[in-house]
Scaffold this motif. Structure first.
Motif, mmCIF file in Angstrom:
data_model
loop_
_atom_site.group_PDB
_atom_site.id
_atom_site.type_symbol
_atom_site.label_atom_id
_atom_site.label_comp_id
_atom_site.label_asym_id
_atom_site.label_seq_id
_atom_site.Cartn_x
_atom_site.Cartn_y
_atom_site.Cartn_z
ATOM 1 N N ASP A 521 -10.276 67.383 -75.003
ATOM 2 C CA ASP A 521 -10.834 68.211 -76.075
ATOM 3 C C ASP A 521 -10.789 69.694 -75.745
ATOM 4 O O ASP A 521 -10.765 70.543 -76.648
ATOM 5 C CB ASP A 521 -12.276 67.799 -76.365
ATOM 6 N N TYR A 522 -10.842 70.038 -74.478
ATOM 7 C CA TYR A 522 -10.807 71.454 -74.113
ATOM 8 C C TYR A 522 -9.656 71.752 -73.148
ATOM 9 O O TYR A 522 -9.740 72.637 -72.298
ATOM 10 C CB TYR A 522 -12.145 71.899 -73.504
ATOM 11 N N THR A 523 -8.576 71.002 -73.282
ATOM 12 C CA THR A 523 -7.364 71.269 -72.515
ATOM 13 C C THR A 523 -6.439 72.160 -73.333
ATOM 14 O O THR A 523 -6.197 71.907 -74.520
ATOM 15 C CB THR A 523 -6.635 69.956 -72.160
ATOM 16 N N LYS A 524 -5.938 73.204 -72.711
ATOM 17 C CA LYS A 524 -4.996 74.109 -73.359
ATOM 18 C C LYS A 524 -3.641 74.002 -72.652
ATOM 19 O O LYS A 524 -3.589 73.959 -71.424
ATOM 20 C CB LYS A 524 -5.504 75.549 -73.300
ATOM 21 N N LEU A 525 -2.579 73.981 -73.427
ATOM 22 C CA LEU A 525 -1.237 73.879 -72.867
ATOM 23 C C LEU A 525 -0.532 75.228 -72.977
ATOM 24 O O LEU A 525 -0.607 75.899 -73.995
ATOM 25 C CB LEU A 525 -0.425 72.819 -73.619
ATOM 26 N N VAL A 526 0.152 75.590 -71.908
ATOM 27 C CA VAL A 526 0.940 76.822 -71.880
ATOM 28 C C VAL A 526 2.402 76.427 -71.702
ATOM 29 O O VAL A 526 2.772 75.812 -70.699
ATOM 30 C CB VAL A 526 0.494 77.755 -70.735
ATOM 31 N N LYS A 527 3.224 76.759 -72.671
ATOM 32 C CA LYS A 527 4.622 76.357 -72.664
ATOM 33 C C LYS A 527 5.366 76.968 -71.487
ATOM 34 O O LYS A 527 5.272 78.161 -71.215
ATOM 35 C CB LYS A 527 5.284 76.767 -73.977
ATOM 36 N N GLY A 528 6.109 76.122 -70.780
ATOM 37 C CA GLY A 528 6.895 76.577 -69.648
ATOM 38 C C GLY A 528 8.298 76.011 -69.695
ATOM 39 O O GLY A 528 8.536 74.942 -70.257
ATOM 40 N N ASP A 529 9.242 76.729 -69.097
ATOM 41 C CA ASP A 529 10.632 76.291 -69.034
ATOM 42 C C ASP A 529 10.768 75.153 -68.025
ATOM 43 O O ASP A 529 10.132 75.155 -66.973
ATOM 44 C CB ASP A 529 11.515 77.478 -68.630
ATOM 45 N N GLU A 530 11.622 74.171 -68.331
ATOM 46 C CA GLU A 530 11.804 73.013 -67.460
ATOM 47 C C GLU A 530 12.269 73.420 -66.074
ATOM 48 O O GLU A 530 11.862 72.838 -65.068
ATOM 49 C CB GLU A 530 12.804 72.034 -68.096
ATOM 50 N N ASN A 531 13.134 74.423 -65.993
ATOM 51 C CA ASN A 531 13.627 74.868 -64.698
ATOM 52 C C ASN A 531 12.534 75.574 -63.903
ATOM 53 O O ASN A 531 12.401 75.386 -62.695
ATOM 54 C CB ASN A 531 14.827 75.807 -64.883
ATOM 55 N N ILE A 532 11.731 76.393 -64.581
ATOM 56 C CA ILE A 532 10.640 77.100 -63.906
ATOM 57 C C ILE A 532 9.629 76.118 -63.331
ATOM 58 O O ILE A 532 9.072 76.329 -62.250
ATOM 59 C CB ILE A 532 9.945 78.073 -64.881
ATOM 60 N N LEU A 533 9.423 75.010 -64.037
ATOM 61 C CA LEU A 533 8.434 74.021 -63.617
ATOM 62 C C LEU A 533 9.048 72.900 -62.773
ATOM 63 O O LEU A 533 8.450 71.836 -62.614
ATOM 64 C CB LEU A 533 7.738 73.434 -64.848
ATOM 65 N N LEU A 534 10.230 73.169 -62.212
ATOM 66 C CA LEU A 534 10.877 72.186 -61.350
ATOM 67 C C LEU A 534 9.986 71.831 -60.176
ATOM 68 O O LEU A 534 9.482 72.693 -59.462
ATOM 69 C CB LEU A 534 12.208 72.748 -60.828
ATOM 70 N N ASP A 535 9.806 70.540 -59.974
ATOM 71 C CA ASP A 535 9.011 70.004 -58.861
ATOM 72 C C ASP A 535 9.983 69.257 -57.945
ATOM 73 O O ASP A 535 10.585 68.266 -58.355
ATOM 74 C CB ASP A 535 7.943 69.066 -59.410
ATOM 75 N N VAL A 536 10.165 69.750 -56.716
ATOM 76 C CA VAL A 536 11.144 69.162 -55.795
ATOM 77 C C VAL A 536 10.571 67.905 -55.162
ATOM 78 O O VAL A 536 9.685 67.971 -54.309
ATOM 79 C CB VAL A 536 11.559 70.166 -54.703
ATOM 80 N N ASN A 537 11.072 66.760 -55.592
ATOM 81 C CA ASN A 537 10.622 65.486 -55.054
ATOM 82 C C ASN A 537 11.732 64.702 -54.363
ATOM 83 O O ASN A 537 11.490 63.961 -53.420
ATOM 84 C CB ASN A 537 10.031 64.612 -56.166
ATOM 85 N N TYR A 538 12.962 64.873 -54.854
ATOM 86 C CA TYR A 538 14.079 64.081 -54.363
ATOM 87 C C TYR A 538 15.217 65.003 -53.917
ATOM 88 O O TYR A 538 15.275 66.175 -54.323
ATOM 89 C CB TYR A 538 14.563 63.125 -55.452
ATOM 90 N N PRO A 539 16.142 64.489 -53.103
ATOM 91 C CA PRO A 539 17.243 65.330 -52.606
ATOM 92 C C PRO A 539 18.009 66.047 -53.712
ATOM 93 O O PRO A 539 18.368 67.213 -53.565
ATOM 94 C CB PRO A 539 18.129 64.320 -51.858
#
Length: 547
Positions: A521-539
């Motif tokens: 109910d009080y969560t706000k979303l801020v649009k981000g680019d997929e590349n900017i939000l890259l999370d390195v998990n795999y090789p």
């Protein structure tokens, strides 16, 4: 920090010295050319008439700053609450108290600053010294007449991940309780305990301590622990333990009792002959301080320094209690300029009305799915995790905390020249939640929320972090701000202060997790680019960097 290669510091023949900036003052007949002065034709003539044939200095180009300008920029970054500064042509900036109070600074941060560049030197009063308005609390010297913009920017960047280095605070009254442990239970012991308390009251009278309830217990672990529990349930904010016997080690009677009650023991002892048994701990927002047994007869500046540190700071940790290593100014020096005309008041990182958001960068995990610790993977000449740190430091978030664990030594070495708060999580193998809890616990009370940022997000930008901070409404009691890609929640996330107990990273299935559903109910979303939000998990994620 390396000196810029094309900066020309050298000795010049006076016939070729026009436009050179002097490295030190030069005394001529009836006049003095100050440090940093740019030589003109008249100066050259005067030098020749004085018999001076060679002079040391530096050429200055459009990418350089003179020493006075650079001192002003750096001094402004060092100054915190109730401080001001004035620069001099001599290459020294005097930083002064702008009100009566207690000078506050961290020894390890001052030492780190002095390691940034040999040409920049910072000397201070002993931290937690009582000062009056106009007292000089620090002096900053730039030993060279010219410094590059790049060097200056590097120094400013190194200072940008934390609260201002130097400040003056007004003491807040604190209620204090006394807990006596009785070993001999005789008149001589009573006299000794009374002498310790008498010195305590006298030594810290400027810190506004209000002594109230008194407790006592036999010098036995369980009895001391019970009495300490009772004292902590009172309205006292600090409990002083006056021991009937010296504490020899961390397994001794009082230390064991304190450990059984406290959330954390920040210091079991100090390197001080005759008074090594100073013990400092915390229980929620309350402090526990066991005075050295011989406190009444041993003068220890170190013990008093650590006691003040514990009393003045809102939160304490073992990292705060390191051996001091800074050069001190002599107390009592007065600034002799016009305080209103010459002093430049401190500026802060957070704009008025904006939310104060701390950043906790989670860099403790092992992360073996990439075949090695991914955080140390080299990306354009630096460890991957450092990119997330730089983004946080360059953003409006402050202060910045980095939680380390696996390969902590390598991580901390990479952070040597960045002024952030480094916290080692000894329990990092127990999972991410331990690092989150440790980081959130360290966030100062003045912050409205905390940004949780995984260290394996190398493309994150200061602009996105600032956008999230701008979205955060400091007036809302409960609030969660997350980045998002195509409407799907993503890290990083900002949690409001009231939600610290449930703060977590955003999982791939966030919308199905109870904690994220509960706060939707009080969560706000801020649009981000997929590349900017890259999370390195795999090789294969490593191959996407920079694309």
């Amino acid at each position: 920090m390396q000196q810029r290669q094309n900066m020309k510091y050298q000795e010049y023949n006076v016939n070729q010295a026009k436009g050179i900036r002097l490295s030190e003052p030069v005394r001529l007949d009836g006049m003095v050319l100050p440090k940093g002065h740019e030589l003109d034709d008249e100066d050259i003539l005067q030098l020749k008439l004085s018999g001076i044939k060679r002079i040391f200095g530096a050429e200055m180009d459009e990418n350089d700053l003179d020493n006075v300008t650079a001192l002003g920029i750096i001094s402004g970054k060092l100054c915190g609450a109730n401080t001001a500064f004035a620069t001099e042509n001599s290459g020294i900036s005097s930083i002064v108290a702008d009100s009566d109070g207690i000078f506050v600074a961290a020894d390890d941060r001052i030492a780190k600053f002095n390691r940034l560049a040999p040409e920049v030197i910072l000397n201070t009063l002993p931290p937690y010294t009582s000062v009056k308005k106009g007292d000089i609390i620090a002096q900053l010297e730039l030993t060279i007449p010219v410094i590059s913009v790049e060097q200056t920017d590097n120094i400013i960047f190194s200072l940008s991940g934390n609260t201002p280095l130097l400040s003056v605070m007004q003491p807040q009254q604190q209620k204090a309780a006394l807990l006596y442990t009785k070993f001999y239970n005789d008149n001589a012991e009573t006299v000794h305990l009374t002498a310790v308390v008498t010195k305590l009251v006298k030594q810290f009278q400027l810190l506004e301590l209000g002594f109230g309830a008194e407790y006592q217990a036999p010098h036995e672990v369980e009895k001391i622990a019970d009495a300490l529990e009772a004292a902590l349930k009172s309205d006292a904010q600090v409990v002083f333990i006056i021991s009937g016997r010296r504490n020899s080690c961390q397994d001794d009677t009082v230390a064991t009792a304190v450990r059984s009650v406290a959330d954390e023991v920040a210091a079991y002892a100090i390197p001080q002959t005759g008074a090594s048994d100073l013990l400092i701990a915390s229980k929620r927002d309350k402090k526990i301080i066991m005075l050295p047994f011989n406190y009444d007869s041993t003068d220890s500046a170190l013990a008093d320094h650590y006691i003040k540190l514990a009393l003045v700071n809102e939160k304490i940790s073992p990292a705060d209690f390191k051996h001091p290593q800074n050069i001190r100014l002599n107390p009592g020096q007065k600034f002799n300029g016009d305080a209103d005309a010459d002093l430049i008041r401190a500026n802060t990182k957070t704009k008025p009305g904006s939310a104060n958001i701390a950043a906790v960068i989670l860099a403790a995990g092992v992360g073996r799915r990439t075949g090695r610790n991914k955080l140390l993977y080299d990306v354009e000449g630096e460890p991957l995790f450092l990119r997330a740190v730089r983004a946080a430091v360059r953003s409006q978030a402050s202060p910045v905390f980095v939680i380390t664990g696996d390969h902590a030594a390598e991580l901390e070495e990479a952070l040597e020249d960045v002024d952030v708060n480094i916290i080692y999580n000894s329990g990092y193998r127990s999972g991410l939640r331990t690092s989150i809890a440790l980081g959130v616990k360290s966030v100062p009370g003045f912050c409205d929320g905390v940004l949780l940022l995984p260290a394996d997000m190398p493309n994150i930008t200061p602009e996105l972090i600032n956008k999230m901070i701008k979205t955060f409404d400091k007036k809302a009691e409960k609030q969660l701000v997350t980045a998002a890609v195509k409407g799907i929640k993503s890290n990083p996330a900002i949690w409001s202060k009231s939600l610290y107990d449930v703060a977590d990273l955003v999982p791939e299935n966030a919308d199905l997790r109870p904690v994220f559903m509960e706060h939707s109910d009080y969560t706000k979303l801020v649009k981000g680019d997929e590349n900017i939000l890259l999370d390195v998990n795999y090789p294969y994620d490593l191959e996407r960097l920079g694309k």
